[in-house]
Design a protein around this motif. Sequence first.
Motif, mmCIF file in Angstrom:
data_model
loop_
_atom_site.group_PDB
_atom_site.id
_atom_site.type_symbol
_atom_site.label_atom_id
_atom_site.label_comp_id
_atom_site.label_asym_id
_atom_site.label_seq_id
_atom_site.Cartn_x
_atom_site.Cartn_y
_atom_site.Cartn_z
ATOM 1 N N PHE A 42 0.826 -1.204 0.000
ATOM 2 C CA PHE A 42 0.000 0.000 0.000
ATOM 3 C C PHE A 42 0.859 1.252 0.000
ATOM 4 C CE2 PHE A 42 -1.979 3.451 2.430
ATOM 5 C CZ PHE A 42 -3.030 3.743 1.568
ATOM 6 N N VAL A 43 1.913 1.276 0.807
ATOM 7 C CA VAL A 43 2.795 2.449 0.857
ATOM 8 C C VAL A 43 3.401 2.711 -0.523
ATOM 9 C CG1 VAL A 43 4.953 3.339 1.796
ATOM 10 C CG2 VAL A 43 3.304 2.241 3.315
ATOM 11 N N LEU A 44 3.851 1.651 -1.197
ATOM 12 C CA LEU A 44 4.441 1.809 -2.519
ATOM 13 C C LEU A 44 3.413 2.290 -3.538
ATOM 14 C CD1 LEU A 44 6.690 -1.405 -2.640
ATOM 15 C CD2 LEU A 44 7.422 0.962 -2.253
ATOM 16 N N VAL A 45 2.228 1.685 -3.518
ATOM 17 C CA VAL A 45 1.170 2.071 -4.461
ATOM 18 C C VAL A 45 0.714 3.496 -4.187
ATOM 19 C CG1 VAL A 45 -1.211 1.614 -5.174
ATOM 20 C CG2 VAL A 45 0.383 -0.286 -4.891
ATOM 21 N N ALA A 46 0.515 3.841 -2.920
ATOM 22 C CA ALA A 46 0.043 5.183 -2.573
ATOM 23 C C ALA A 46 1.071 6.248 -2.944
ATOM 24 C CB ALA A 46 -0.271 5.255 -1.079
ATOM 25 N N ALA A 47 2.348 5.955 -2.710
ATOM 26 C CA ALA A 47 3.392 6.928 -3.050
ATOM 27 C C ALA A 47 3.450 7.160 -4.550
ATOM 28 C CB ALA A 47 4.745 6.424 -2.538
ATOM 29 N N LEU A 48 3.389 6.083 -5.321
ATOM 30 C CA LEU A 48 3.426 6.206 -6.779
ATOM 31 C C LEU A 48 2.191 6.924 -7.310
ATOM 32 C CD1 LEU A 48 4.827 5.523 -9.455
ATOM 33 C CD2 LEU A 48 3.649 3.317 -9.421
ATOM 34 N N ALA A 49 1.018 6.551 -6.801
ATOM 35 C CA ALA A 49 -0.223 7.170 -7.261
ATOM 36 C C ALA A 49 -0.264 8.643 -6.896
ATOM 37 C CB ALA A 49 -1.420 6.444 -6.657
ATOM 38 N N GLY A 50 0.140 8.971 -5.673
ATOM 39 C CA GLY A 50 0.135 10.363 -5.250
ATOM 40 C C GLY A 50 1.089 11.220 -6.060
ATOM 41 N N LEU A 51 2.262 10.672 -6.372
ATOM 42 C CA LEU A 51 3.254 11.413 -7.152
ATOM 43 C C LEU A 51 2.761 11.681 -8.566
ATOM 44 C CD1 LEU A 51 6.135 12.583 -7.319
ATOM 45 C CD2 LEU A 51 6.922 10.315 -8.034
ATOM 46 N N VAL A 62 -5.115 7.491 -13.151
ATOM 47 C CA VAL A 62 -4.550 6.982 -11.895
ATOM 48 C C VAL A 62 -5.643 6.334 -11.053
ATOM 49 C CG1 VAL A 62 -3.458 7.629 -9.719
ATOM 50 C CG2 VAL A 62 -2.630 8.608 -11.859
ATOM 51 N N ILE A 63 -6.809 6.966 -10.973
ATOM 52 C CA ILE A 63 -7.906 6.409 -10.182
ATOM 53 C C ILE A 63 -8.413 5.106 -10.806
ATOM 54 C CG2 ILE A 63 -10.249 6.825 -9.330
ATOM 55 C CD1 ILE A 63 -9.581 9.804 -9.247
ATOM 56 N N VAL A 64 -8.486 5.059 -12.133
ATOM 57 C CA VAL A 64 -8.913 3.828 -12.815
ATOM 58 C C VAL A 64 -7.934 2.694 -12.523
ATOM 59 C CG1 VAL A 64 -9.260 2.742 -15.066
ATOM 60 C CG2 VAL A 64 -10.183 5.017 -14.634
ATOM 61 N N ILE A 65 -6.645 2.993 -12.528
ATOM 62 C CA ILE A 65 -5.638 1.968 -12.243
ATOM 63 C C ILE A 65 -5.802 1.448 -10.808
ATOM 64 C CG2 ILE A 65 -3.167 1.566 -11.907
ATOM 65 C CD1 ILE A 65 -2.646 3.372 -14.310
ATOM 66 N N LEU A 66 -6.087 2.339 -9.869
ATOM 67 C CA LEU A 66 -6.301 1.904 -8.485
ATOM 68 C C LEU A 66 -7.527 1.005 -8.376
ATOM 69 C CD1 LEU A 66 -5.511 5.213 -6.544
ATOM 70 C CD2 LEU A 66 -4.084 3.169 -6.717
ATOM 71 N N ILE A 67 -8.584 1.332 -9.106
ATOM 72 C CA ILE A 67 -9.767 0.466 -9.119
ATOM 73 C C ILE A 67 -9.417 -0.890 -9.723
ATOM 74 C CG2 ILE A 67 -12.106 0.179 -10.042
ATOM 75 C CD1 ILE A 67 -12.344 3.251 -9.964
ATOM 76 N N ASN A 68 -8.585 -0.886 -10.774
ATOM 77 C CA ASN A 68 -8.142 -2.147 -11.369
ATOM 78 C C ASN A 68 -7.313 -2.972 -10.384
ATOM 79 O OD1 ASN A 68 -9.406 -1.714 -13.822
ATOM 80 N ND2 ASN A 68 -7.606 -0.806 -14.788
ATOM 81 N N VAL A 69 -6.547 -2.286 -9.541
ATOM 82 C CA VAL A 69 -5.795 -3.000 -8.498
ATOM 83 C C VAL A 69 -6.759 -3.772 -7.600
ATOM 84 C CG1 VAL A 69 -4.368 -2.720 -6.438
ATOM 85 C CG2 VAL A 69 -3.805 -1.449 -8.511
ATOM 86 N N VAL A 70 -7.866 -3.126 -7.223
ATOM 87 C CA VAL A 70 -8.876 -3.793 -6.390
ATOM 88 C C VAL A 70 -9.450 -5.001 -7.112
ATOM 89 C CG1 VAL A 70 -11.127 -3.517 -5.275
ATOM 90 C CG2 VAL A 70 -9.439 -1.670 -5.156
ATOM 91 N N LEU A 71 -9.783 -4.851 -8.397
ATOM 92 C CA LEU A 71 -10.387 -5.950 -9.160
ATOM 93 C C LEU A 71 -9.404 -7.102 -9.355
ATOM 94 C CD1 LEU A 71 -12.317 -3.890 -11.861
ATOM 95 C CD2 LEU A 71 -13.310 -5.162 -9.961
ATOM 96 N N VAL A 72 -8.152 -6.789 -9.633
ATOM 97 C CA VAL A 72 -7.148 -7.847 -9.833
ATOM 98 C C VAL A 72 -6.887 -8.585 -8.517
ATOM 99 C CG1 VAL A 72 -4.762 -8.330 -10.508
ATOM 100 C CG2 VAL A 72 -6.087 -6.652 -11.772
ATOM 101 N N ILE A 73 -6.840 -7.853 -7.421
ATOM 102 C CA ILE A 73 -6.659 -8.513 -6.122
ATOM 103 C C ILE A 73 -7.864 -9.405 -5.824
ATOM 104 C CG2 ILE A 73 -6.530 -8.116 -3.634
ATOM 105 C CD1 ILE A 73 -4.844 -5.644 -4.244
ATOM 106 N N GLY A 74 -9.057 -8.956 -6.207
ATOM 107 C CA GLY A 74 -10.237 -9.788 -6.038
ATOM 108 C C GLY A 74 -10.102 -11.113 -6.766
ATOM 109 N N LEU A 75 -9.610 -11.072 -7.992
ATOM 110 C CA LEU A 75 -9.379 -12.308 -8.749
ATOM 111 C C LEU A 75 -8.269 -13.124 -8.126
ATOM 112 C CD1 LEU A 75 -9.917 -14.092 -11.226
ATOM 113 C CD2 LEU A 75 -8.349 -12.621 -12.528
ATOM 114 N N TYR A 76 -7.232 -12.453 -7.624
ATOM 115 C CA TYR A 76 -6.091 -13.150 -7.025
ATOM 116 C C TYR A 76 -6.487 -13.941 -5.783
ATOM 117 C CZ TYR A 76 -2.127 -13.763 -3.911
ATOM 118 O OH TYR A 76 -1.226 -14.302 -3.039
#
Length: 365
Positions: free
Chosen positions: A15-24, A37-51
């Motif tokens: 989360f720290v790595l993702v948040a730092a990259l997204a915020g930057l 950036v927001i769409v990519i974060l939503i995709n992170v949620v969906l991919v983790i759901g599949l994972y």
Amino acid sequence: MNRILDRVGLPVTLFVLVAALAGLVHAMSPASLQRTVIVILINVVLVIGLYVFTGNSGVYSFGHLAFAMLGAYAGGLLVMPTELKEIQVPDAPAFLRAIEVSPPVAVLLAGLIAALVAIPVAIPLSRIGGLSAGLATVAMLLSMNVVASEWTDVTRGRRALSSIPTETTLAWALFWVLVVLLVAGLHQTSSSGRQLRASRDDEVAAAASGVRTSLLRGQAFVLSAFVTGVGGALFVMFLGSVSPSVFYLDYTFIIIAMLVVGGAHSLTGAALGAIVVGALQEFLRRVEGGNLLGLDIPSRPGLANIALGVLLVVMLVRLPRGLSGGRDLHWWRRWSTASSTSGAAEPHDGPEASETSQEQQTARR
């Protein structure tokens, strides 16, 4: 301390790595890229759901976005003002037209509704594997698409359900990324998660050790449906509308490609794949449209899909375990080993070997 780090160290680090990259990127980008950036974060949620299901069980689901579709419609209808529902879905059940909840509650309820629908599906699905399970999940997606397309009283059918409040901001998306990372991390380090991963590596040996594979697969399937439903609700509250075609075959292929490219057997790979493929998609989309860094270049329609397909084939051939190599980030294990005062060096073959050993010990117990 080490026990706590083993449970939450990975999701917090990611989360720290993702948040730092997204915020930057969000702070230094134009408005169009901020939305990406927001769409990519939503995709992170969906991919983790599949994972949560595929990564831990080894069974690929090709219809998981059915739960994202369900979460999108549920979340959209729950958060939509009652007066707008009288216009959008006047023939919907009275209780549905009368209810209106806050966005946080709507997202949570959308995930819970997806999980409840997943329970009857998980019962037969958990008892099959391989190609049969993949085809069963495709049938689930097709069925859900037909229901959404034909249930016009609630979903408006093929017409988009619109006028949904757009509540998904960068901070809101990051909050849910943290939540689903913690859910996925705690699940895979739990006793049931380790046993399920042991059955993924050797189902026969796990069964001989007393692991109830079908039950554990069912639990992971329901949990992954919850996470995927949350992702669908976040997405609809970002777009402001939803139709059955949004969460269908094209998006399914993209989510699966993200998981495979990053590495299907690690939580790190799930997050990494979503970010890398999402960034690549945005780059190719700009090239496709003939606009890159303000330069006018010849447009290349269809380039994004072709390049993504080629990338997936190359990854399957050259890096079958994905960019992460199937390994998770476990920096604290090396730190704890280095700071140990026992004076005895324990054999260590890397994070993946350590995880596999722990999973096998859990399975034997």
